[in-house]
Design a protein around this motif. Structure first.
Motif, mmCIF file in Angstrom:
data_model
loop_
_atom_site.group_PDB
_atom_site.id
_atom_site.type_symbol
_atom_site.label_atom_id
_atom_site.label_comp_id
_atom_site.label_asym_id
_atom_site.label_seq_id
_atom_site.Cartn_x
_atom_site.Cartn_y
_atom_site.Cartn_z
ATOM 1 N N ILE A 28 -9.887 5.579 -1.092
ATOM 2 C CA ILE A 28 -10.324 6.827 -1.719
ATOM 3 C C ILE A 28 -11.688 7.232 -1.149
ATOM 4 N N GLN A 29 -12.585 6.235 -1.054
ATOM 5 C CA GLN A 29 -13.925 6.538 -0.519
ATOM 6 C C GLN A 29 -13.863 7.118 0.883
ATOM 7 N N HIS A 30 -12.875 6.647 1.658
ATOM 8 C CA HIS A 30 -12.779 7.101 3.047
ATOM 9 C C HIS A 30 -11.739 8.211 3.244
ATOM 10 N N HIS A 31 -11.307 8.803 2.136
ATOM 11 C CA HIS A 31 -10.330 9.911 2.179
ATOM 12 C C HIS A 31 -9.101 9.554 2.982
ATOM 13 N N LYS A 32 -8.692 8.307 2.862
ATOM 14 C CA LYS A 32 -7.535 7.862 3.638
ATOM 15 C C LYS A 32 -6.270 8.121 2.820
ATOM 16 N N LYS A 33 -5.434 9.006 3.308
ATOM 17 C CA LYS A 33 -4.204 9.377 2.603
ATOM 18 C C LYS A 33 -3.282 8.162 2.507
ATOM 19 N N THR A 34 -2.763 7.917 1.303
ATOM 20 C CA THR A 34 -1.998 6.684 1.075
ATOM 21 C C THR A 34 -0.810 6.917 0.154
ATOM 22 N N PHE A 35 0.310 6.326 0.509
ATOM 23 C CA PHE A 35 1.534 6.404 -0.313
ATOM 24 C C PHE A 35 1.831 4.989 -0.829
ATOM 25 N N ILE A 36 1.849 4.851 -2.156
ATOM 26 C CA ILE A 36 2.130 3.536 -2.752
ATOM 27 C C ILE A 36 3.438 3.610 -3.534
ATOM 28 N N VAL A 37 4.254 2.599 -3.357
ATOM 29 C CA VAL A 37 5.504 2.498 -4.111
ATOM 30 C C VAL A 37 5.408 1.266 -5.003
ATOM 31 N N THR A 38 5.809 1.410 -6.263
ATOM 32 C CA THR A 38 5.906 0.227 -7.114
ATOM 33 C C THR A 38 7.401 -0.026 -7.290
ATOM 34 N N ALA A 39 7.867 -1.138 -6.742
ATOM 35 C CA ALA A 39 9.316 -1.370 -6.728
ATOM 36 C C ALA A 39 9.739 -2.541 -7.611
ATOM 37 N N ASN A 40 10.853 -2.347 -8.298
ATOM 38 C CA ASN A 40 11.469 -3.414 -9.102
ATOM 39 C C ASN A 40 12.873 -3.657 -8.517
ATOM 40 N N PRO A 41 13.607 -4.650 -9.035
ATOM 41 C CA PRO A 41 14.932 -4.935 -8.470
ATOM 42 C C PRO A 41 15.866 -3.726 -8.467
ATOM 43 N N GLU A 42 15.758 -2.896 -9.501
ATOM 44 C CA GLU A 42 16.610 -1.704 -9.574
ATOM 45 C C GLU A 42 16.373 -0.778 -8.388
ATOM 46 N N ILE A 43 15.125 -0.602 -8.042
ATOM 47 C CA ILE A 43 14.755 0.273 -6.927
ATOM 48 C C ILE A 43 15.245 -0.321 -5.604
ATOM 49 N N VAL A 44 15.080 -1.635 -5.454
ATOM 50 C CA VAL A 44 15.523 -2.296 -4.218
ATOM 51 C C VAL A 44 17.041 -2.151 -4.073
ATOM 52 N N MET A 45 17.767 -2.375 -5.162
ATOM 53 C CA MET A 45 19.226 -2.294 -5.098
ATOM 54 C C MET A 45 19.682 -0.858 -4.815
ATOM 55 N N TYR A 46 18.965 0.092 -5.366
ATOM 56 C CA TYR A 46 19.294 1.499 -5.123
ATOM 57 C C TYR A 46 19.086 1.828 -3.643
ATOM 58 N N ALA A 47 17.974 1.341 -3.093
ATOM 59 C CA ALA A 47 17.650 1.623 -1.687
ATOM 60 C C ALA A 47 18.701 1.031 -0.743
ATOM 61 N N LEU A 48 19.288 -0.102 -1.160
ATOM 62 C CA LEU A 48 20.309 -0.723 -0.308
ATOM 63 C C LEU A 48 21.558 0.149 -0.211
ATOM 64 N N LYS A 49 21.711 1.040 -1.188
ATOM 65 C CA LYS A 49 22.892 1.917 -1.169
ATOM 66 C C LYS A 49 22.574 3.310 -0.649
ATOM 67 N N ASP A 50 21.308 3.643 -0.554
ATOM 68 C CA ASP A 50 20.904 4.997 -0.154
ATOM 69 C C ASP A 50 19.908 4.870 1.009
ATOM 70 N N GLN A 51 20.438 5.043 2.210
ATOM 71 C CA GLN A 51 19.618 4.822 3.408
ATOM 72 C C GLN A 51 18.403 5.757 3.464
ATOM 73 N N GLU A 52 18.591 6.988 2.998
ATOM 74 C CA GLU A 52 17.464 7.927 3.022
ATOM 75 C C GLU A 52 16.330 7.409 2.134
ATOM 76 N N TYR A 53 16.714 6.871 0.974
ATOM 77 C CA TYR A 53 15.699 6.321 0.060
ATOM 78 C C TYR A 53 15.044 5.086 0.680
ATOM 79 N N MET A 54 15.863 4.256 1.332
ATOM 80 C CA MET A 54 15.326 3.065 2.014
ATOM 81 C C MET A 54 14.275 3.492 3.046
#
Ligand code: UDP
Length: 240
Positions: A28-54
């Protein structure tokens, strides 16, 4: 030391919550643009079925282990992650940082009444935080005005509560247009901030039983837990 742990195609940060917050403060101090994902098993399993989401998740700068299941998975793979880093805890700590440093924060998502109540609560609990703007989460995803509103707010932190996979897809789609900011999908967090949904008491969280508390208090969500055995099975198969 390798600072990532791969779980079913996603590179999780090998970090404690405190280290993550320090990293984000620095960005934040260095204005560095950042994307953070908080993932749980549900999200991981969903991503395995949806390549765009992966692909979307793989484009994130940080993926943090939000869920006892992810920690368990990392142990099964013999590459243990240090601790669960709950998305809601990161959100709360970032609100504290924003309050201390008078940062500008944007809140996007949840129902109209919920977001209004959440913002009101935030204003009284974090008086020095600057509300860069807010908007409910029931808009047309092709409507460019929402992205423009976020961009023009020039916020230091943008919380997006549209539920997964919508929130991460929205962030990824608009990311290039933003000049700076920490972008993070926060699921049902605004419902908690608005006082509509209660979080598990501390003892339950310490015992890694937040999922059980949620199951008891929001029984309609029980179906979502069904992915856990499939997740564990997938981990065991990967190990072979
Ligand atoms: N939501 C939203 N727009 C939508 C769908 C959902 O703003 O089109 C909000 C919803 O009101 C809730 C949050 O997104 O506040 C989803 O919460 P949930 O706990 O279901 O998140 P998940 O665990 O699915 O990420």
């Amino acid at each position: 030391m390798k600072n990532k742990v791969n779980i079913l195609g996603l590179d999780f940060d090998k970090t404690t919550k405190q280290d993550m917050i320090n990293t984000l403060k620095h960005k934040i101090q260095h204005h560095k643009k950042t994307f953070i994902v908080t993932a749980n098993p549900e999200i991981v399993m969903y991503a395995l079925k949806d390549q765009e989401y992966m692909n979307t998740l793989q484009s994130a700068d940080h993926i943090i282990a939000d869920g006892a299941g992810i920690i368990m998975g990392s142990k099964l793979l013999k590459t243990p992650l240090p601790e669960r880093v709950a998305g809601f805890d990161v959100l709360k700590d970032l609100l504290d940082v924003a309050n201390e440093e008078a940062l500008n924060v944007f809140f996007l998502g949840a129902g109209k009444k919920v977001i209004e109540q959440a913002v009101q609560n935030i204003k009284s609990e974090y008086p020095n935080l600057v509300i860069g703007g807010y908007h409910h989460g029931f808009f047309n995803e092709h409507d460019p005005s929402i992205g423009e509103m976020v961009k023009n707010s020039n916020s230091d932190i943008v919380f997006v509560a549209l539920g997964f996979p919508k929130q991460e897809k929205w962030i990824a789609k608009n990311f290039d247009t933003f000049a700076k900011g920490i972008f993070m999908g926060v699921g049902g967090s605004f419902d908690i901030l608005a006082g509509k949904v209660k979080r598990a008491p501390l003892l339950w969280r310490k015992l890694n039983l937040e999922w059980l508390y949620r199951l008891i208090t929001q029984p309609a969500r029980w179906k979502r837990m069904l992915v856990i055995p499939a997740f564990v099975k997938q981990i065991i198969e990967t190990k072979k």
